[in-house]
Scaffold this active site. Structure first.
Site, mmCIF file in Angstrom:
data_model
loop_
_atom_site.group_PDB
_atom_site.id
_atom_site.type_symbol
_atom_site.label_atom_id
_atom_site.label_comp_id
_atom_site.label_asym_id
_atom_site.label_seq_id
_atom_site.Cartn_x
_atom_site.Cartn_y
_atom_site.Cartn_z
ATOM 1 N N LYS A 224 -7.898 -0.877 -15.889
ATOM 2 C CA LYS A 224 -8.776 -0.787 -14.716
ATOM 3 C C LYS A 224 -9.304 0.640 -14.694
ATOM 4 O O LYS A 224 -8.538 1.600 -14.539
ATOM 5 C CB LYS A 224 -8.002 -1.113 -13.430
ATOM 6 N N GLY B 119 -9.254 1.860 1.030
ATOM 7 C CA GLY B 119 -8.272 2.198 2.051
ATOM 8 C C GLY B 119 -8.788 2.087 3.472
ATOM 9 O O GLY B 119 -8.047 2.305 4.425
ATOM 10 N N ALA C 155 -11.427 -2.983 -3.145
ATOM 11 C CA ALA C 155 -11.511 -1.885 -2.177
ATOM 12 C C ALA C 155 -12.170 -2.303 -0.871
ATOM 13 O O ALA C 155 -13.252 -2.885 -0.861
ATOM 14 C CB ALA C 155 -12.259 -0.670 -2.732
ATOM 15 N N GLY C 156 -11.504 -1.987 0.213
ATOM 16 C CA GLY C 156 -12.070 -2.172 1.537
ATOM 17 C C GLY C 156 -11.623 -3.428 2.255
ATOM 18 O O GLY C 156 -11.745 -3.524 3.470
ATOM 19 N N ASN D 242 -4.750 -4.174 -2.083
ATOM 20 C CA ASN D 242 -3.549 -3.347 -2.164
ATOM 21 C C ASN D 242 -3.121 -2.872 -0.782
ATOM 22 O O ASN D 242 -2.187 -3.399 -0.198
ATOM 23 C CB ASN D 242 -3.797 -2.157 -3.110
ATOM 24 N N THR D 243 -3.866 -1.915 -0.216
ATOM 25 C CA THR D 243 -3.464 -1.328 1.070
ATOM 26 C C THR D 243 -3.137 -2.374 2.140
ATOM 27 O O THR D 243 -2.123 -2.266 2.837
ATOM 28 C CB THR D 243 -4.594 -0.418 1.609
#
Lengths: 260, 260, 260, 260
Positions: free
Chosen positions: A99, A160, A186-187, A208-209
């Site tokens: 990645k 994040g 992301a986001g 993830n987050t």
């Protein structure tokens, strides 16, 4: 639905939910949440891998569950650093998948389009399966495709931020034009965001987050798993069209005649 | 999660997805989609019930699957008509539950707050379990609660529009203030919308058009089922907070030292 | 554009920006900002009027500038209280105009649809020009019109929130269906929000908090004045349509031939 | 406000509204709308300039009104073509200013980040004042700044779409980080959009389609002029904060005591 399989390079995936390993409160939480999510591809920062220690617990455990590890280049700022990191990762983790993340700005961690394209081109030549994290920039996506990346990973919102799909107008164009899988990265901060990305026609999402910092990462992993499946199933079944007016209801019915 | 049961009046529900019976292309499609969705409460327009024929196939079939029928008063324009319709329905379907819908305007089918409150008050006195379909008006919700309704059913967007949760700011207030279950009704057009409503803390959602007019109502029913569960699970596990800035990443890591 | 005049009851207005008098840091700031805004109709809470003192400075000053005062019933919780307050105001301010506000909940100050309709009906009978502050509820708007109000004042967002036009889907229906002027009241927090309301076809907007609590109320009053005019002018000139695709550009032009 | 002047390179601008010359129904409409808008910088496609004819009416007329012409490179697909076009334009129009537009895709006309950076670097070396049209990509903006562009021109939405500010989260970061003026280009379809961009802190906006295809381009030009001024003035005066709750109103006032 049995044939609705995602293919990237030589691998096939039943799950369209990719996950990450950062920000969990413990390694145990991380493992359990990922396993509960049924994710088959998990990205891991090279800096978190113990390069000296062949029996890194985290990695062993995930590998035992037939989860593919996807090293990422998080922390690098240039194409040169990215290529170096990818080569280290290939050796350490015995995988040619990478990645590609190049974000020079430590505050927002937004990707650098120029260095990313340069690194992608070189890594493809070096035999890597390249999965680039990028802005939702349709022209950049086509250029990456032209140099041979195996998918594109446009962001939904600043990483994040948990703000969801804020790049809608551009993701739609990317999905329309892409010949490689589109993975929204992301986001995404809630299962509803993940479902929405899939309803748009994204091929997968990476979370993830939103799982890691939840009060209950295992349940949140399951919630995302279900939301991704729901969104994909709805995409295949075709959503009802958006309308500005209710459909004319049937004429007033007989039962009211007794009253009036 | 075993205790996360929804209770309305004397009934408990494992599923937080309520459905409707209108606009399906066939009765068979309707039955199969509803059963696949695992919905336990299905609203049916009184005008669609064959009041003369005790063995109405649609109703028999749904009842056999232990699905609760919820007659609605769709088609009425005043409180008086609504009470009359509710009484007919009670007799025909042997249930004192009623979804109260009073919409004088045939174009947008938006609910009348004045007549709805008046009818609700009377129906409660007549022993009904009243589930009113209303605008996302927090003051009206409290007034309905005061007269004894068993839940409130604010709309997410104009009915049949499939536009999603367009009344967010008001649903949040309603959910914060309500002492009865809040069920988002009307406007939900995609699983992501349903998940979002649940993430906000709604107790349930009611979906009709979005399942009925999909190209594959059975799969869409399953998709909504999963999305509702995902949204509820995420609500219980607590979503990650929205942020304006990425978390400071770790300092540049050792592995790059070899390069520079 | 000289004929684009707003008429409510027997009065005409060149300005489509109505303002309020609350929350300013000083009476002087208030006066200057209102005069700078060129607003011709200014609402004032009855509770802020010195009912004993005929020479209330605030009111005298505004009246001298040919600004119409519009007493409002803020603080009342029922129709009965509202009628009483309106009658007091009529006597004190020598006007039969009244902004009808009934909000029982002190936290969000959202309007009560039932009491508002009841009070409106009675006030119209008592000869008032009634301007009701209400939820953006299209059915309620029609019912208020039916009892004879001279305009409707649906909210854009919860009052004082500065969130903008969050009731878009419902304002569009209200504007389409209304036979009396539609004035968007509450929630407008920025000139862009006011311009947007006017572009939708609202007849006017009422702004208070956004001007009053700005660091520079005079400039903010001017900014809102310009934005309202801009939005109205754009509405009359017709906005360009929203498109999903750029217009095909002309074929590549001659000047590049020299290069290739 | 007298000192709120925009400076780009060696030029100062009282107006923060930049305009374009494409898509108008006639040259006359175009001239009148631009003059009415009080725009001081107008972009013109090189392909529309009659390179042979020194007395091109359009250009003469605009120049006579002290409007600066800004040639753009629309139609080119690579950095090489862009540099060639810029040099032609410099000779034809006697200006070293250039709006750099490189969009290889004829359907969406979205800009190419790689070629744009490459061309920008070379054009700066050749002495041009470079104004690059780009995706709302914060990292790309910084890189362009590093090579010496005099401003950045991120898009608000796909060009010609009239969808407004769809890149909000990224424009905020760009504005926060930029050391050169930020001009929002593309996608702005209504005066409210332009006001919003200015409220965010953009230094200027560029509008073309929204004025050109309006039914009344002159009035629309004036509307945009006012909206841009309103947004800028509001930015300087500071907007009121967004709140989730109304401010507690004053305790119930004395006047109601007479009633209760």
């Amino acid at each position: 639905m049995t044939t609705d399989i995602l293919k990237i390079a030589d691998k096939t995936f039943k799950s369209r939910l990719f996950t990450g390993t950062g920000k969990f409160s413990s390694a145990n939480n991380m493992r359990e949440a990922i396993i509960a999510s049924e994710s088959e591809l998990v990205t891991v920062a090279l800096k978190r891998v113990d390069l000296e220690n062949e029996s890194d617990d985290m990695l062993v455990h995930l590998s035992d569950n037939q989860i593919n590890l996807l090293p990422n280049t998080s922390g690098v700022r240039t194409a040169k650093e990215a290529v170096f990191a990818a080569e280290l990762a290939r050796e350490a983790l015995q995988t040619n998948w990478v990645k590609l993340e190049i974000h020079p700005d430590p505050k927002y961690l937004l990707p650098d389009p120029i260095e990313t394209l340069k690194a992608a081109e070189e890594l493809v030549k070096l035999g890597f399966v390249v999965m680039p994290y990028i802005h939702a920039d349709p022209v950049l996506c086509k250029r990456l495709e032209d140099v041979g990346v195996q998918c594109v990973m446009p962001l939904g919102a600043p990483i994040g931020s948990n703000k969801g799909i804020k790049t809608l107008e551009f993701l739609e164009i990317i999905i329309e034009q892409s010949n490689v899988p589109v993975i929204v990265d992301a986001g995404i901060g809630a299962p509803s965001h993940a479902a929405f990305a899939m309803e748009l026609g994204a091929d997968a999402v990476l979370i993830n987050t939103a799982i890691a910092v939840s009060q209950n990462p295992v349940d949140m992993g399951i919630a995302f798993k279900m939301a991704v499946e729901a969104g994909r199933m709805a995409y295949n079944a075709k959503l009802a069209p958006i309308k500005n007016q209710a459909e004319a209801s049937s004429p007033l019915t007989a039962f009211l005649n007794d009253l009036n």
